[in-house]
Design an enzyme around this catalytic site. Sequence first.
Site, short mmCIF file in Angstrom:
data_model
loop_
_atom_site.label_atom_id
_atom_site.label_comp_id
_atom_site.label_asym_id
_atom_site.label_seq_id
_atom_site.Cartn_x
_atom_site.Cartn_y
_atom_site.Cartn_z
N CYS A 16 53.63 -60.04 -41.52
CA CYS A 16 53.01 -59.10 -42.22
C CYS A 16 51.82 -58.55 -41.52
O CYS A 16 51.87 -57.60 -40.87
CB CYS A 16 52.65 -59.14 -43.94
N LYS B 184 51.64 -49.75 -48.35
CA LYS B 184 51.78 -51.03 -48.10
C LYS B 184 51.16 -51.43 -46.66
O LYS B 184 50.70 -52.57 -46.46
CB LYS B 184 53.34 -51.07 -48.00
N1 NAD Z 1 57.58 -62.64 -45.55
C1 NAD Z 1 56.65 -62.09 -46.15
O1 NAD Z 1 55.86 -62.66 -46.36
C2 NAD Z 1 56.63 -60.70 -46.52
C3 NAD Z 1 55.90 -60.16 -47.61
C4 NAD Z 1 55.83 -58.85 -47.84
C5 NAD Z 1 56.73 -58.11 -47.31
N2 NAD Z 1 57.86 -58.62 -46.23
C6 NAD Z 1 58.60 -57.58 -45.76
O2 NAD Z 1 59.82 -57.91 -46.37
C7 NAD Z 1 61.07 -57.67 -45.52
C8 NAD Z 1 61.88 -58.71 -45.37
O3 NAD Z 1 61.03 -59.92 -44.72
P1 NAD Z 1 61.57 -61.37 -44.65
O4 NAD Z 1 60.18 -62.10 -44.58
O5 NAD Z 1 62.07 -61.52 -45.99
O6 NAD Z 1 62.68 -61.38 -43.66
P2 NAD Z 1 63.66 -62.49 -43.34
O7 NAD Z 1 64.03 -62.30 -41.96
O8 NAD Z 1 62.94 -63.97 -43.89
O9 NAD Z 1 64.87 -62.12 -44.13
C9 NAD Z 1 65.80 -61.37 -43.95
C10 NAD Z 1 67.27 -61.55 -44.21
O10 NAD Z 1 68.02 -60.34 -44.23
C11 NAD Z 1 69.19 -60.58 -43.45
N3 NAD Z 1 69.56 -59.34 -42.87
C12 NAD Z 1 69.30 -58.65 -41.96
N4 NAD Z 1 70.02 -57.53 -41.90
C13 NAD Z 1 71.18 -57.62 -42.69
C14 NAD Z 1 71.98 -56.88 -43.06
N5 NAD Z 1 72.36 -55.71 -42.32
N6 NAD Z 1 72.90 -57.23 -44.19
C15 NAD Z 1 72.76 -58.17 -44.73
N7 NAD Z 1 71.64 -59.05 -44.68
C16 NAD Z 1 70.79 -58.76 -43.59
C17 NAD Z 1 69.14 -61.51 -42.43
O11 NAD Z 1 70.07 -62.61 -42.30
C18 NAD Z 1 68.01 -62.66 -43.46
O12 NAD Z 1 68.36 -63.47 -44.01
C19 NAD Z 1 60.40 -57.05 -44.26
O13 NAD Z 1 60.16 -55.72 -44.19
C20 NAD Z 1 59.04 -57.70 -44.35
O14 NAD Z 1 58.02 -57.08 -43.61
C21 NAD Z 1 57.61 -59.74 -45.96
#
Ligand code: NAD
Length: 406
Positions: free
Chosen positions: A255, A201
Amino acid sequence: MINVIGLGYIGLPTALMLASHGVEVVGTDYNKELVATLNSGKTTFKEDGLDELFADAVKAGIRFSTEYQKTDTYVVSVPTPYDKFSKKVDACYVVAAVKSVMEICPKGATVVIESTVSPGTIDKYVRPAIEANGFVIGKDIHLVHAPERIIPGNMVYELLHNNRTIGADDKAIGERIKEMYASFCQGDIVVTDIRTAEMTKVVENTFRAVNIAFANELAKICRHDNMDVYEIIRICNMHPRVNILQPGPGVGGHCISVDPWFLVGDYPSLAKVIDESMKTNDGMPDFVLNRIYEIMKENGITDVSRVGLYGLTYKENVDDCRESPTLQLLESQERHLAAPLKVYDPFIEADVVPNQYHDLDAFLADTDLVVIMVKHTEIRENMDKLTDKVVLDCHNICDLPKVYHL
Ligand SMILES: NC(=O)c1ccc[n+]([C@@H]2O[C@H](COP(=O)([O-])OP(=O)(O)OC[C@H]3O[C@@H](n4cnc5c(N)ncnc54)[C@H](O)[C@@H]3O)[C@@H](O)[C@H]2O)c1
């Protein structure tokens, strides 16, 4: 039942996709406001097809809660930022979520980490968090890493069609989680070990960052000696084995502007090309700022308040402005103690920066030099409104009399 932890850009569509394909799902997020919005029947961000998917999932019985559920499968999709100083992954959200799961989960449960992590993170931080509760991994708790590849703007399509990677300690557990994703995913799903899944990844996003940096560096070289970078890339790409990307005003989002740093942080003496690439991309907003000053001078524009940045998000046609090049440029401008530039983005309703407009015509009426930072469809469809403006087109999308490039 599957308990999806973290309902952000990745967790929410994943939870909805599972639910709308017949899997019993509860989505958990500790953000009460976010859960209340979902429970009131509304989605929390704009994305093509998300509202329809949400309606299907609600009909299929998905529930949203701030509580962790007692169940046999957890999917953890919480943020994984990097430490700005060490460049290493900051696994604190993942560890906190796993610890909360451990407080409630029964023996035999499987924890799937979807969050992007650097190779070795699960060994170093997640396994100890599980073992601290007295669980034996592989016997009491099973661990899987299933990184996500979807791109904002095309998430629903990509969730259905992308290939996926599953990393597991135990092949049989990996195959069971593969079946779970195969409930909606029509792509190939590869099962491997956890460390390989972690590395793939990060490598995928690093590949993209390095290639973008190459195009950005070419733009700088060509600007230095007044060559047309777009024409050069167009001709080079006619070579059967060359495929150069387009330069741009920088890289944002969570990312490509983040994950490659994990490798720099973990392998500082080895990840040289990656380090330089990230610095090149991070330097682009400053490069654009210098271009703005050059173009202002050339056109006799002395008042910085007549300069407007079109676009605040980190890419076109999404509402996510995290780490966006426009925000980076404004931050840099603030460090130079200059008055903030005007900004407008059709996707950002809230006021996130000073001098922000919410109407394209009002923004253009107050602007002489328009900088196209994001190639939203809206600006492509309103090129006629830019004919009497000086334009700095950071994406080479307009064919206008007074247009400048990177
Ligand atoms: N956004 C993208 O385009 C993308 C693409 C691929 C991978 N990712 C990966 O996916 C993961 C998530 O990214 P995202 O963009 O969805 O993040 P985000 O910030 O949009 O969402 C994360 C959510 O997790 C919640 N959260 C955090 N800690 C928590 C806990 N202990 N218990 C319950 N809820 C909790 C937050 O309130 C938030 O709503 C990251 O590792 C990111 O690198 C993101």
